[in-house]
Design an enzyme around this catalytic site. Structure first.
Site, PDB file in Angstrom:
ATOM      1  N   ARG A 120       0.816  -1.233   0.000  1.00 51.44           N
ATOM      2  CA  ARG A 120       0.000   0.000   0.000  1.00 51.44           C
ATOM      3  C   ARG A 120       0.843   1.274   0.000  1.00 51.44           C
ATOM      4  NH1 ARG A 120      -3.271  -2.945   3.754  1.00 51.44           N
ATOM      5  NH2 ARG A 120      -5.001  -3.877   2.632  1.00 51.44           N
ATOM      6  N   LYS A 142       3.322  11.066 -11.942  1.00 50.62           N
ATOM      7  CA  LYS A 142       2.426  10.213 -12.737  1.00 50.62           C
ATOM      8  C   LYS A 142       3.132   8.887 -12.918  1.00 50.62           C
ATOM      9  CE  LYS A 142      -0.392  13.221 -15.572  1.00 50.62           C
ATOM     10  NZ  LYS A 142      -0.695  13.623 -16.958  1.00 50.62           N
ATOM     11  N   GLU A 184       9.658  16.713 -25.646  1.00 51.63           N
ATOM     12  CA  GLU A 184       9.028  17.186 -24.399  1.00 51.63           C
ATOM     13  C   GLU A 184       9.646  18.516 -23.956  1.00 51.63           C
ATOM     14  OE1 GLU A 184       6.376  15.607 -23.409  1.00 51.63           O
ATOM     15  OE2 GLU A 184       6.612  13.435 -23.579  1.00 51.63           O
ATOM     16  N   LYS A 226       7.894  22.273 -15.244  1.00 45.54           N
ATOM     17  CA  LYS A 226       7.096  21.126 -14.792  1.00 45.54           C
ATOM     18  C   LYS A 226       6.782  21.244 -13.301  1.00 45.54           C
ATOM     19  CE  LYS A 226       5.641  16.639 -15.139  1.00 45.54           C
ATOM     20  NZ  LYS A 226       5.679  15.370 -15.838  1.00 45.54           N
ATOM     21  N   GLU A 236      -4.108  17.071 -12.057  1.00 49.35           N
ATOM     22  CA  GLU A 236      -4.578  17.368 -13.408  1.00 49.35           C
ATOM     23  C   GLU A 236      -6.053  17.740 -13.468  1.00 49.35           C
ATOM     24  OE1 GLU A 236      -2.508  15.178 -16.531  1.00 49.35           O
ATOM     25  OE2 GLU A 236      -4.405  15.054 -17.604  1.00 49.35           O
ATOM     26  N   ARG A 240      -2.431  21.267 -15.476  1.00 47.65           N
ATOM     27  CA  ARG A 240      -1.520  20.152 -15.777  1.00 47.65           C
ATOM     28  C   ARG A 240      -1.871  19.449 -17.089  1.00 47.65           C
ATOM     29  NH1 ARG A 240       1.291  15.617 -11.842  1.00 47.65           N
ATOM     30  NH2 ARG A 240       2.487  14.692 -13.538  1.00 47.65           N
ATOM     31  N   ASN A 244      -0.024  17.847 -21.796  1.00 45.05           N
ATOM     32  CA  ASN A 244      -0.297  16.771 -22.751  1.00 45.05           C
ATOM     33  C   ASN A 244      -0.396  17.272 -24.185  1.00 45.05           C
ATOM     34  OD1 ASN A 244      -0.449  14.588 -20.887  1.00 45.05           O
ATOM     35  ND2 ASN A 244      -2.365  15.467 -20.161  1.00 45.05           N
ATOM     36  N   HIS A 247      -0.080  14.880 -27.091  1.00 42.63           N
ATOM     37  CA  HIS A 247      -0.147  13.512 -26.573  1.00 42.63           C
ATOM     38  C   HIS A 247      -1.420  12.780 -26.984  1.00 42.63           C
ATOM     39  CE1 HIS A 247       3.237  14.912 -24.258  1.00 42.63           C
ATOM     40  NE2 HIS A 247       3.354  13.785 -23.597  1.00 42.63           N
ATOM     41  N   HIS A 251      -0.410   9.468 -28.443  1.00 50.31           N
ATOM     42  CA  HIS A 251      -0.736   8.152 -27.874  1.00 50.31           C
ATOM     43  C   HIS A 251      -1.443   7.286 -28.920  1.00 50.31           C
ATOM     44  CE1 HIS A 251      -0.577   9.674 -23.426  1.00 50.31           C
ATOM     45  NE2 HIS A 251       0.612   9.451 -23.932  1.00 50.31           N
ATOM     46  N   HIS A 264       8.046   7.247 -27.783  1.00 48.75           N
ATOM     47  CA  HIS A 264       7.040   8.166 -27.237  1.00 48.75           C
ATOM     48  C   HIS A 264       7.294   9.603 -27.716  1.00 48.75           C
ATOM     49  CE1 HIS A 264       4.249   9.924 -24.336  1.00 48.75           C
ATOM     50  NE2 HIS A 264       5.224  10.732 -23.939  1.00 48.75           N
TER      51      HIS A 264
HETATM   52  P1  NAD Z   1      12.748   4.459 -22.136  1.00 45.91           P
HETATM   53  O1  NAD Z   1      12.625   4.398 -20.685  1.00 45.91           O
HETATM   54  O2  NAD Z   1      12.252   3.308 -22.932  1.00 45.91           O
HETATM   55  O3  NAD Z   1      14.280   4.721 -22.497  1.00 45.91           O
HETATM   56  C1  NAD Z   1      14.649   4.794 -23.840  1.00 45.91           C
HETATM   57  C2  NAD Z   1      15.763   3.773 -24.188  1.00 45.91           C
HETATM   58  O4  NAD Z   1      17.012   4.258 -23.708  1.00 45.91           O
HETATM   59  C3  NAD Z   1      15.576   2.421 -23.553  1.00 45.91           C
HETATM   60  O5  NAD Z   1      16.045   1.434 -24.432  1.00 45.91           O
HETATM   61  C4  NAD Z   1      16.454   2.511 -22.324  1.00 45.91           C
HETATM   62  O6  NAD Z   1      16.863   1.269 -21.836  1.00 45.91           O
HETATM   63  C5  NAD Z   1      17.621   3.286 -22.867  1.00 45.91           C
HETATM   64  N1  NAD Z   1      18.392   4.041 -21.912  1.00 45.91           N
HETATM   65  C6  NAD Z   1      17.939   4.705 -20.822  1.00 45.91           C
HETATM   66  N2  NAD Z   1      18.921   5.423 -20.278  1.00 45.91           N
HETATM   67  C7  NAD Z   1      20.018   5.196 -21.014  1.00 45.91           C
HETATM   68  C8  NAD Z   1      21.346   5.666 -20.951  1.00 45.91           C
HETATM   69  N3  NAD Z   1      21.727   6.581 -20.067  1.00 45.91           N
HETATM   70  N4  NAD Z   1      22.239   5.217 -21.853  1.00 45.91           N
HETATM   71  C9  NAD Z   1      21.850   4.322 -22.816  1.00 45.91           C
HETATM   72  N5  NAD Z   1      20.609   3.871 -22.948  1.00 45.91           N
HETATM   73  C10 NAD Z   1      19.699   4.299 -22.051  1.00 45.91           C
HETATM   74  O7  NAD Z   1      12.023   5.751 -22.738  1.00 45.91           O
HETATM   75  P2  NAD Z   1      11.911   7.275 -22.255  1.00 45.91           P
HETATM   76  O8  NAD Z   1      11.856   8.058 -23.506  1.00 45.91           O
HETATM   77  O9  NAD Z   1      12.887   7.614 -21.222  1.00 45.91           O
HETATM   78  O10 NAD Z   1      10.474   7.301 -21.553  1.00 45.91           O
HETATM   79  C11 NAD Z   1       9.303   7.044 -22.288  1.00 45.91           C
HETATM   80  C12 NAD Z   1       8.228   6.631 -21.317  1.00 45.91           C
HETATM   81  O11 NAD Z   1       7.995   7.698 -20.408  1.00 45.91           O
HETATM   82  C13 NAD Z   1       6.904   6.328 -21.967  1.00 45.91           C
HETATM   83  O12 NAD Z   1       6.406   5.114 -21.458  1.00 45.91           O
HETATM   84  C14 NAD Z   1       6.008   7.478 -21.574  1.00 45.91           C
HETATM   85  O13 NAD Z   1       4.660   7.114 -21.462  1.00 45.91           O
HETATM   86  C15 NAD Z   1       6.582   7.856 -20.245  1.00 45.91           C
HETATM   87  N6  NAD Z   1       6.337   9.247 -19.847  1.00 45.91           N
HETATM   88  C16 NAD Z   1       5.848   9.452 -18.602  1.00 45.91           C
HETATM   89  C17 NAD Z   1       5.636  10.735 -18.167  1.00 45.91           C
HETATM   90  C18 NAD Z   1       5.157  10.972 -16.755  1.00 45.91           C
HETATM   91  O14 NAD Z   1       4.819  12.104 -16.418  1.00 45.91           O
HETATM   92  N7  NAD Z   1       5.157   9.974 -15.915  1.00 45.91           N
HETATM   93  C19 NAD Z   1       5.920  11.824 -18.995  1.00 45.91           C
HETATM   94  C20 NAD Z   1       6.421  11.572 -20.265  1.00 45.91           C
HETATM   95  C21 NAD Z   1       6.624  10.272 -20.682  1.00 45.91           C
HETATM   96  N1  GLY Z   2       3.795  14.359 -18.789  1.00 38.68           N
HETATM   97  C1  GLY Z   2       2.545  14.931 -18.451  1.00 38.68           C
HETATM   98  C2  GLY Z   2       2.370  15.157 -17.003  1.00 38.68           C
HETATM   99  O1  GLY Z   2       3.230  14.861 -16.205  1.00 38.68           O
HETATM  100  O2  GLY Z   2       1.350  15.643 -16.599  1.00 38.68           O
END
Ligand code: NAD
Ligand code: GLY
Length: 360
Positions: A120, A142, A184, A226, A236, A240, A244, A247, A251, A264
């Site tokens: 939890r 998020k 982003e 942010k 949101e 907030r 998006n 997005h 998406h 992404h």
């Molecule tokens: P990811 O986590 O898949 O990383 C991209 C690639 O780079 C992967 O293959 C990873 O293993 C590799 N990698 C990571 N760090 C590395 C490094 N230092 N050196 C070499 N390789 C490395 O993708 P991302 O672009 O970081 O994140 C995308 C995800 O984030 C999506 O799922 C998206 O929905 C999510 N997201 C969430 C929010 C939020 O607010 N929570 C906001 C934007 C995106």
């Molecule tokens: N990436 C969108 C949010 O954090 O609200």
């Protein structure tokens, strides 16, 4: 070292940003009073950074377990979350033991969700290692996973207790991933920071060549934006949602093409061009504005044309968006560069025209 704060009363937390912070892992110690932690990473990042983080923590007397998941957006699912629960339970990990997310947004989102739900709720720390995760996903709480019917559909708002962004980790990041993160970064300029958008127009090549001071500035300015938005509207209910931009379309592209086919950030870039085109059709952006947006994404090496999934498929996939209200798709659009708004009354023919004009 730059320190920013996300201001959420008793859940406020620091974001540390600098080159070389992995050598200053002792910054985590105040959040590890029980001298135990579980580091969760993936098969790409773990071989590069996990032992380094573990070694410094162990030197400081912190006992570390580790969990290594397969790499990729296609593994951001319930199976991976179960694998985390299995490992935590097998290790008898307790409520006071923080989880440390070491990786990009996929790891950060999943570890955050596991932390929100295991026993939890246990504390979690973000060590983001991609540009995208350093400017966006590690901040704001998020967390979640994808469902076969929609992206990030299962999750929770759950804040980390600390974010540590070492810009040196970007040295090993593939170019394609660096560019995806830029989508982003550009987003913050477009939605609420015209001066930052203009700075990016003047400095995008420096970021692409990984100039350290340009990167540090872009990451800090993005995190400042942010942190301000999250501090005002954590759950949101208003502003907030503007984060998006691009997005809703993005998406749909990610899902429609199959998770992992488009990154992404790439999908957000093409989605932002669709949103800019739609904003122009609404009479808000000028032709010149749309061209400026398109030029910046092109110079960043990001896609500005969306895949031709077919308008019906787009509408069906966008109907799954979390911003849908009463069955109506609400779009984040641009009144001008640096000023985004949420709009629920967009004529469907206009959306069809945009999809026709900007996809191939
Ligand atoms: P990811 O986590 O898949 O990383 C991209 C690639 O780079 C992967 O293959 C990873 O293993 C590799 N990698 C990571 N760090 C590395 C490094 N230092 N050196 C070499 N390789 C490395 O993708 P991302 O672009 O970081 O994140 C995308 C995800 O984030 C999506 O799922 C998206 O929905 C999510 N997201 C969430 C929010 C939020 O607010 N929570 C906001 C934007 C995106
Ligand atoms: N990436 C969108 C949010 O954090 O609200």
């Amino acid at each position: 070292m730059e320190t920013l704060m996300v201001g959420l009363a008793e859940r406020s937390y620091p974001i540390y940003i600098d080159s070389g912070l992995l050598d200053r892992i002792e910054l985590l110690l105040p959040k590890l009073p029980g001298k135990r932690a579980v580091i969760i990473s993936n098969s790409i990042v773990a071989p590069i950074y996990l032992e380094r983080v573990r070694a410094v923590l162990e030197q400081q007397g912190v006992h570390c377990e580790s969990i290594v998941l397969p790499d990729g957006e296609q593994y951001k699912n319930a199976e991976s979350i179960n694998a985390i629960y299995d490992a935590l339970l097998a290790a008898r990990s307790e409520r006071g033991t923080p989880l440390i997310a070491l990786g990009g947004g996929v790891i950060g989102d999943m570890v955050g969700f596991a932390a929100a739900t295991y026993l939890r709720g246990v504390p979690f720390i973000q060590i983001p290692t991609t540009l995208l995760s350093q400017v966006d996903s590690s901040v704001g709480g998020k967390t979640g996973i994808n469902h076969p019917l929609g992206k990030n559909m299962i999750g929770a708002f759950y804040q980390p207790v600390l974010v540590l962004a070492d810009t040196n980790t970007l040295d090993t990041l593939p170019d394609k991933e660096l560019k995806a993160g830029l989508a982003e970064v550009i987003k913050y300029g477009l939605i609420r920071d015209l001066a930052f958008f203009e700075w990016l127009e003047g400095n995008i090549e420096k970021i692409l060549t990984r100039d350290k001071s340009a990167l540090q500035y872009a990451i800090s300015r993005s995190c400042q934006n942010k942190a301000e938005v999250v501090g005002m509207d954590e759950r949101e209910s208003g502003e907030r949602a503007l984060l998006n931009l691009g997005h809703t379309f993005g998406h749909a592209i990610e899902n429609g093409m199959g998770y992992g086919t488009w990154l992404h950030g790439e999908a957000v870039a093409a989605g932002t061009i669709l949103a800019a085109d739609l904003s122009q059709r609404m009479g808000w952006l000028t032709d010149r504005d749309v061209l400026r947006v398109r030029n910046l994404f092109t110079r960043a090496g990001l896609p500005v044309t969306s895949p031709k999934l077919g308008a019906d498929k787009y509408l069906q996939l966008m109907g799954l968006d979390k911003k849908v209200e009463g069955g109506k798709i609400r779009f984040v659009l641009l009144r001008s560069i640096g000023h985004a708004v949420m709009e629920g009354n967009v004529p469907q023919e206009m959306v069809m025209q945009t999809l026709e004009a900007c996809s191939a």
